[in-house]
Design an enzyme around this catalytic site. Structure first.
Site, PDB file in Angstrom:
ATOM      1  N   THR A 112      26.881  -7.569 -28.860  1.00 32.54           N
ATOM      2  CA  THR A 112      26.612  -7.115 -27.505  1.00 32.54           C
ATOM      3  C   THR A 112      25.369  -6.285 -27.665  1.00 32.54           C
ATOM      4  O   THR A 112      24.898  -6.086 -28.774  1.00 32.54           O
ATOM      5  CB  THR A 112      27.848  -6.308 -27.026  1.00 32.54           C
ATOM      6  OG1 THR A 112      28.951  -7.198 -26.907  1.00 32.54           O
ATOM      7  CG2 THR A 112      27.657  -5.558 -25.738  1.00 32.54           C
TER       8      THR A 112
ATOM      9  N   THR B 275      26.177  -8.508 -22.674  1.00 29.95           N
ATOM     10  CA  THR B 275      26.746  -9.242 -23.796  1.00 29.95           C
ATOM     11  C   THR B 275      26.890 -10.745 -23.572  1.00 29.95           C
ATOM     12  O   THR B 275      26.982 -11.197 -22.433  1.00 29.95           O
ATOM     13  CB  THR B 275      28.160  -8.675 -24.124  1.00 29.95           C
ATOM     14  OG1 THR B 275      28.659  -9.283 -25.298  1.00 29.95           O
ATOM     15  CG2 THR B 275      29.135  -8.896 -22.988  1.00 29.95           C
TER      16      THR B 275
ATOM     17  N   ASN C 295      29.251 -11.772 -25.790  1.00 23.50           N
ATOM     18  CA  ASN C 295      30.472 -11.578 -26.567  1.00 23.50           C
ATOM     19  C   ASN C 295      30.161 -11.717 -28.058  1.00 23.50           C
ATOM     20  O   ASN C 295      29.578 -10.823 -28.637  1.00 23.50           O
ATOM     21  CB  ASN C 295      31.613 -12.491 -26.134  1.00 23.50           C
ATOM     22  CG  ASN C 295      32.956 -11.965 -26.608  1.00 23.50           C
ATOM     23  OD1 ASN C 295      33.055 -10.783 -26.921  1.00 23.50           O
ATOM     24  ND2 ASN C 295      33.958 -12.790 -26.675  1.00 23.50           N
TER      25      ASN C 295
ATOM     26  N   ASP D 188      37.658 -12.841 -24.540  1.00 23.37           N
ATOM     27  CA  ASP D 188      38.058 -11.467 -24.206  1.00 23.37           C
ATOM     28  C   ASP D 188      39.289 -11.440 -23.294  1.00 23.37           C
ATOM     29  O   ASP D 188      39.857 -10.380 -23.051  1.00 23.37           O
ATOM     30  CB  ASP D 188      36.904 -10.700 -23.547  1.00 23.37           C
ATOM     31  CG  ASP D 188      36.090  -9.903 -24.570  1.00 23.37           C
ATOM     32  OD1 ASP D 188      36.556  -9.736 -25.705  1.00 23.37           O
ATOM     33  OD2 ASP D 188      34.990  -9.443 -24.219  1.00 23.37           O
TER      34      ASP D 188
ATOM     35  N   SER E 233      36.981  -5.898 -20.901  1.00 20.54           N
ATOM     36  CA  SER E 233      35.853  -5.544 -21.766  1.00 20.54           C
ATOM     37  C   SER E 233      36.116  -4.211 -22.452  1.00 20.54           C
ATOM     38  O   SER E 233      36.990  -3.441 -22.042  1.00 20.54           O
ATOM     39  CB  SER E 233      34.600  -5.438 -20.892  1.00 20.54           C
ATOM     40  OG  SER E 233      33.522  -4.937 -21.637  1.00 20.54           O
ATOM     41  N   SER E 234      35.342  -3.939 -23.493  1.00 24.42           N
ATOM     42  CA  SER E 234      35.348  -2.606 -24.107  1.00 24.42           C
ATOM     43  C   SER E 234      34.019  -1.893 -23.875  1.00 24.42           C
ATOM     44  O   SER E 234      33.820  -0.777 -24.378  1.00 24.42           O
ATOM     45  CB  SER E 234      35.559  -2.721 -25.623  1.00 24.42           C
ATOM     46  OG  SER E 234      36.789  -3.312 -25.912  1.00 24.42           O
TER      47      SER E 234
ATOM     48  N   GLY F 117      29.486  -3.677 -30.132  1.00 17.84           N
ATOM     49  CA  GLY F 117      30.478  -3.504 -31.196  1.00 17.84           C
ATOM     50  C   GLY F 117      31.883  -3.942 -30.826  1.00 17.84           C
ATOM     51  O   GLY F 117      32.847  -3.513 -31.475  1.00 17.84           O
TER      52      GLY F 117
HETATM   53  N1  GLY Z   1      32.493  -8.817 -25.232  1.00 14.09           N
HETATM   54  C1  GLY Z   1      32.668  -7.507 -25.653  1.00 14.09           C
HETATM   55  C2  GLY Z   1      33.265  -6.656 -24.603  1.00 14.09           C
HETATM   56  O1  GLY Z   1      33.027  -6.872 -23.433  1.00 14.09           O
HETATM   57  O2  GLY Z   1      34.005  -5.770 -24.916  1.00 14.09           O
END
Ligand code: GLY
Length: 567
Positions: free
Chosen positions: A378, A396, A398, A420, A449-450, A470
């Site tokens: 990302t 991102t 991903n 995800d 998402s993170s 990350g």
């Molecule tokens: N694809 C990483 C996130 O959205 O957390």
């Protein structure tokens, strides 16, 4: 090897691969970053940072610069910068108003809960990770157009042109970039229906020039027609034809219907700081506010044995909070995410009642908390403009190079964001995080998402802009950067350089960066029952700190090519 072990094994292999990309070389790096009087951009690529600086020198504001940087990253950092993916903007304007824009990908209309399972209900290997079915409906171009409509000050065309120039004229590769494109070739060959020779046509070497003519033409359509240059007409046709050749499911209707969404940002406090961050469909903002909520009344220190106590505390928080993530967090348009309950200080203190300062809590003794009512490739960039407007953007595809599907004719890489979603309850995604019903696949829904683009105010004034790539390590890396500055008194660059640690409920391990772990601290924590795993660099945090005299300090992560530009 059972299925969970098998997937964690894949996760470790991924970490090894990521380690090759995100090398950890913190010890020799300068401790003070670029300092400027007026404006700054920190991004994953010097050419993109330079574009953002140039736009602000031409009179553009932080949102103008963010659009131009986003488009430039789609060219010079195609493993994560994108027009075929999605992301989030968190914005704080100089008048103190705050906004967040969700341009996360969405599940295609033909997507369904069991689309990655075979007739026995088992997950089909890699189907959610590589190839056409792994892609969600891209949101990036709609997001940029919507941001421009609301806050842009320079003409749209002026913001897209630098990316066109970079794609058309090409840019010179470093040794690491050449190696990265060579590594990606096999997947491009396997998963794209037409060989994307712009990436695969030669053995790349340092100082080669990468030209992307098809991408330049797509960017011209976007420059001339705005969002319609992507979601309609020739580009839409290329995407749908690519789907037909590769048995994917993104349709004209999916593209036509895609809309990014302005959302109230998630806000919370920590001591005299206010955090402005991303709420659902990201888990990131909730996670850092939960962690800071638990930390607030505790004394921590960076020194000696007390540092082991802090890392123990941090790991125990992560275990509990990532269990909450797996159960409660998802796209709030489709699932009632109990945000306020998760952030409630009574809930957090109850959640931490089982914390033992002397002993690690085994993850299998941790379930999600009881609520009373009811994601590694990302990229992030941070921008402050001369007026004091700020943008934190994380965007991102991903995984690295997304689905490895390059849309023939249009020249861009499609995301693999469908991974995800929780593709089967209890089945870890590529970052090893688990999910359940809340995050199951539904048409039109956004996958959890993170990503944690975050802006901090101190005593009501802009203080910090920060974020990182990350995967599932994103929230904990942002948390550490904040704690390094706010609690340990570091500047932005030093906070970014610091070794990072990460854990997440499952697997029951603390990940640390190569050469980033003091043996004494490690032994002290092993005595409490913790287990460790070494890996390559964790995240690539790019931040900007407002110094007490009003100047800006950039923190560009030395784990990559990241660079700060400003004036
Ligand atoms: N694809 C990483 C996130 O959205 O957390």
């Amino acid at each position: 090897m059972n299925i969970i072990e098998k997937h964690f094994m894949r996760y470790f292999l991924l970490l090894f691969w990521v380690g090759l990309v995100f090398s950890c070389k913190t010890s020799e790096e300068p401790k003070i970053g670029l300092i400027t009087e007026n404006a700054m951009v920190v991004s994953a690529h010097p050419l993109a940072s330079e574009v953002g600086k140039q736009i602000m020198e031409e009179g553009g504001n932080a949102v103008d610069a963010a659009i131009a940087v986003h488009m430039a990253l789609a060219v010079v950092y195609p493993e994560a910068g994108n027009i075929g993916g999605g992301g989030f903007f968190v914005i704080r304007n100089q008048d103190g108003s705050t906004h967040s824009l969700d341009f996360r990908e969405r599940g295609p209309l033909l997507a369904h809960r069991d689309m990655y399972l075979d007739e026995d209900g088992e997950v089909i290997d890699r189907k959610s990770i590589k190839g056409h079915l792994a892609a969600g409906v891209p949101g990036a171009v709609d997001g940029m157009a919507r941001a421009h409509e609301r806050f842009g000050s320079l003409p749209w065309k002026q913001l897209i042109q630098p990316a066109i120039d970079l794609a058309e004229r090409g840019f010179v590769l470093s040794e690491a970039e050449a190696a990265k494109f060579n590594r990606a070739k096999e997947n491009f060959n396997q998963y794209s229906t037409v060989n994307p020779s712009q990436f695969t046509g030669k053995e790349w070497e340092e100082n080669d020039t990468l030209v992307q003519s098809q991408l330049a033409e797509t960017l011209k359509l976007i420059r001339d027609q705005g969002r319609d240059g992507f979601y309609k007409g020739q580009t839409a046709k290329y995407i749908v034809e690519e789907m037909e050749r590769g048995e994917g499911i993104i349709s004209y209707e999916d593209l036509e219907k895609y809309e990014s969404t302005w959302r109230a940002p998630l806000e919370g406090t920590y001591k005299n700081f206010k955090l402005i961050t991303m709420g659902p469909p990201s888990s990131g903002g909730i996670i850092i506010l939960q962690m800071l909520g638990i930390l607030e009344d505790r004394e921590i220190s960076r020194n000696g044995e007390a540092y082991a106590e802090y890392l123990h505390l941090k790991t125990e928080m992560e275990r509990r909070i990532y269990a909450d993530r797996a159960t409660y967090m998802a796209d709030a348009d489709y699932y009632p995410v109990p945000v306020q309950e998760l952030l409630d200080r009574n809930y957090l203190s109850q959640r931490f009642q089982t914390f033992n300062p002397e002993k690690a809590t085994p993850s299998d003794e941790i379930a999600a908390g009881k609520i009373l009512s009811m994601s590694e490739e990302t990229t992030h960039f941070s921008i402050v403009d001369p007026e004091g407007n700020a943008v934190a953007c994380t965007t991102t595809l991903n995984g690295g190079m997304g689905s490895s599907v390059v849309v023939d004719g249009a020249g861009f890489i499609l995301n693999n964001e469908m991974d995800d979603f929780s593709i089967k309850p209890g089945h870890p995604n590529m970052f090893g995080v688990l999910g359940g019903e809340a995050n199951q696949i539904e048409p039109g829904k956004r996958m959890l998402s993170s990503m944690t683009p975050t802006i901090l105010e101190k005593d009501g004034q802009l203080f910090m802009v920060v974020g990182t790539p990350g995967g599932s390590t994103i929230p904990t890396s942002v948390f550490q950067a904040i704690v390094n500055v706010v609690e340990f008194g570091m500047g932005m660059q030093q906070a970014v350089n610091e070794p990072r640690f990460h854990s997440q409920w499952q697997p029951e391990l603390i990940f640390y960066e190569k050469e980033g772990m003091d043996q004494g601290i490690k032994s002290a924590m092993e005595n409490k029952g913790h287990s460790f795993s070494e890996r390559g660099g964790i995240g690539r945090v790019d931040g900007i700190l407002v110094l007490p005299d009003g100047r800006l300090e950039g923190g560009a992560d030395p784990r990559g090519m990241d660079e700060a530009f400003g004036f």
